[in-house]
Motif scaffolding. Structure first.
Motif, short mmCIF file in Angstrom:
data_model
loop_
_atom_site.label_atom_id
_atom_site.label_comp_id
_atom_site.label_asym_id
_atom_site.label_seq_id
_atom_site.Cartn_x
_atom_site.Cartn_y
_atom_site.Cartn_z
N LEU A 263 -7.41 -4.78 28.03
CA LEU A 263 -7.23 -5.70 26.91
C LEU A 263 -5.78 -6.15 26.83
N ALA A 264 -5.58 -7.30 26.26
CA ALA A 264 -4.21 -7.79 26.03
C ALA A 264 -3.49 -6.85 25.07
N ASP A 265 -2.22 -6.62 25.31
CA ASP A 265 -1.45 -5.71 24.47
C ASP A 265 -1.24 -6.26 23.07
N ARG A 266 -1.08 -7.59 22.94
CA ARG A 266 -0.73 -8.19 21.65
C ARG A 266 -1.59 -9.42 21.40
N PRO A 267 -2.81 -9.24 20.89
CA PRO A 267 -3.67 -10.40 20.60
C PRO A 267 -2.94 -11.42 19.73
N LEU A 268 -3.19 -12.69 20.01
CA LEU A 268 -2.40 -13.74 19.39
C LEU A 268 -2.80 -14.05 17.95
N ASP A 269 -4.06 -13.81 17.57
CA ASP A 269 -4.48 -14.17 16.22
C ASP A 269 -5.52 -13.17 15.73
N GLU A 270 -5.99 -13.40 14.50
CA GLU A 270 -6.94 -12.47 13.87
C GLU A 270 -8.25 -12.37 14.64
N PRO A 271 -8.86 -13.50 15.06
CA PRO A 271 -10.11 -13.38 15.83
C PRO A 271 -9.92 -12.59 17.13
N ALA A 272 -8.81 -12.81 17.82
CA ALA A 272 -8.57 -12.09 19.07
C ALA A 272 -8.40 -10.59 18.81
N LEU A 273 -7.71 -10.25 17.73
CA LEU A 273 -7.53 -8.84 17.39
C LEU A 273 -8.87 -8.20 17.03
N THR A 274 -9.70 -8.96 16.29
CA THR A 274 -11.02 -8.45 15.93
C THR A 274 -11.88 -8.26 17.17
N ASP A 275 -11.81 -9.19 18.11
CA ASP A 275 -12.56 -9.05 19.36
C ASP A 275 -12.11 -7.80 20.13
N ALA A 276 -10.81 -7.57 20.16
CA ALA A 276 -10.29 -6.38 20.86
C ALA A 276 -10.81 -5.11 20.21
N ALA A 277 -10.81 -5.08 18.87
CA ALA A 277 -11.31 -3.90 18.16
C ALA A 277 -12.78 -3.68 18.46
N GLY A 278 -13.55 -4.78 18.45
CA GLY A 278 -14.98 -4.65 18.74
C GLY A 278 -15.23 -4.17 20.16
N THR A 279 -14.45 -4.67 21.11
CA THR A 279 -14.60 -4.25 22.50
C THR A 279 -14.31 -2.76 22.67
N LEU A 280 -13.23 -2.30 22.00
CA LEU A 280 -12.89 -0.89 22.07
C LEU A 280 -13.98 -0.01 21.47
#
Length: 316
Positions: A263-280
């Motif tokens: 995963l990207a170390d620093r998601p650029l926005d809220e949706p990207a951060l939420t996607d990263a959390a869901g993937t984890l």
């Protein structure tokens, strides 16, 4: 010390590594009966037909001391109330122009055993002695657990350590001389600690004198202490069978879960951060779904031994 140490022990080539069919049988006589009747339940005196007294006979201790390569902390001297500082039995050497500390001085070691009734303790013998390594590895393969080895030489009429609990099942192989063992009850709950037992150790379960070739089994956590009987020194080899604890399970789970998706170390926005959390979370659910309690324990034991988790060697 040499004259008294070498009178009763069989001789063997230094670092000899016999290859029996079943190392555990050499310690407990009958592996299946031992596991069914004694393992993790009660202390016992075992009388195997071919005890492993030849793996590290008493005569070899003299040879090792005189060879001059024993070094703290693999060698130590202890008394009932604590260990002696290394400077009392070790001397520095000059190797390639540099001062190297903590090599055991044979004369000083023998003097402390003779004059101050100190117990000689060799630690982790399985790490540096081929014969003992073969024994520890063989027992560990059959039990599916990590096995370490410690060697004790206790002057006659003295007690090496106070009443204490070990974080391991112990198989004490009497090599030479005689040692009186007292074994008390096990811990009250899972919050016990491996340490000196200053309070009530529980009921006395076993009071016995171990002779050469006999083996004492002490279940994990059962309080015990030992003292040499008679005038001659007592030597025994302790095989400590380690068990996984909660800390091992935590560490293994953390290691398994740490191997996550890229995963990207620093998601650029809220949706990207939420996607990263869901993937984890999805990854962790998938990993945890493949792990059973029994499998986690097996992998923890294998990690302690440095062995493959699917070796299929455990019979306990």
């Amino acid at each position: 010390m040499t004259a008294t140490m070498t009178t009763t022990a069989p001789t063997a080539a230094p670092n000899a590594a016999p290859t029996p069919a079943n190392w555990l049988d050499r310690c407990v006589a009958d592996t299946r009966h031992f596991l069914a009747a004694h393992w993790r339940t009660a202390p016992a005196v075992l009388r195997p037909h071919d005890p492993p007294v030849d793996v590290f006979p008493l005569a070899e201790l003299d040879r090792l001391l005189d060879h001059g390569l024993l070094k703290a902390p693999y060698i130590n001297l202890v008394q009932e109330h604590g260990q002696l500082p290394a400077h009392r039995f070790c001397a520095p050497r000059v190797v390639l122009g540099e001062v190297v500390e903590d090599y055991a001085d044979a004369g000083a070691v023998r003097a402390l055993i003779r004059d101050e009734r100190a117990t000689l303790l060799l630690r982790y013998v399985d790490q540096w002695h081929a014969g003992v390594r073969a024994l520890a590895t063989g027992v560990g393969d059959l039990l599916g657990r990590q096995v370490e080895a410690f060697y004790f030489l206790t002057p006659g009429g003295t007690q090496g350590r106070p009443v204490h609990r070990d974080d391991a099942d112990v198989l004490a192989v009497q090599i030479s001389g005689a040692k009186r063992w007292r074994v008390y009850g096990g811990p009250a709950d899972g919050n016990w600690e491996p340490r000196r037992e200053d309070g009530d150790p529980g009921p006395l379960l076993l009071d016995t004198v171990l002779r050469p070739g006999e083996v004492l089994y002490v279940p994990r956590g059962f309080a015990h202490h030992a003292s040499a009987v008679g005038d001659a020194p007592s030597a025994h080899l302790s095989l400590t069978v380690r068990e996984a604890g909660t800390a091992h399970l935590y560490a293994l789970l953390q290691a398994l879960l740490a191997e996550g998706p890229d995963l990207a170390d620093r998601p650029l926005d809220e949706p990207a951060l939420t996607d990263a959390a869901g993937t984890l979370l999805a990854h962790y659910r998938d990993v945890l779904a493949t792990i059973t309690p029994e499998g986690l324990i097996e992998q923890a034991r294998a990690a302690m031994r440095g062995a493959p988790a699917d070796s299929g060697s455990s019979i306990a």
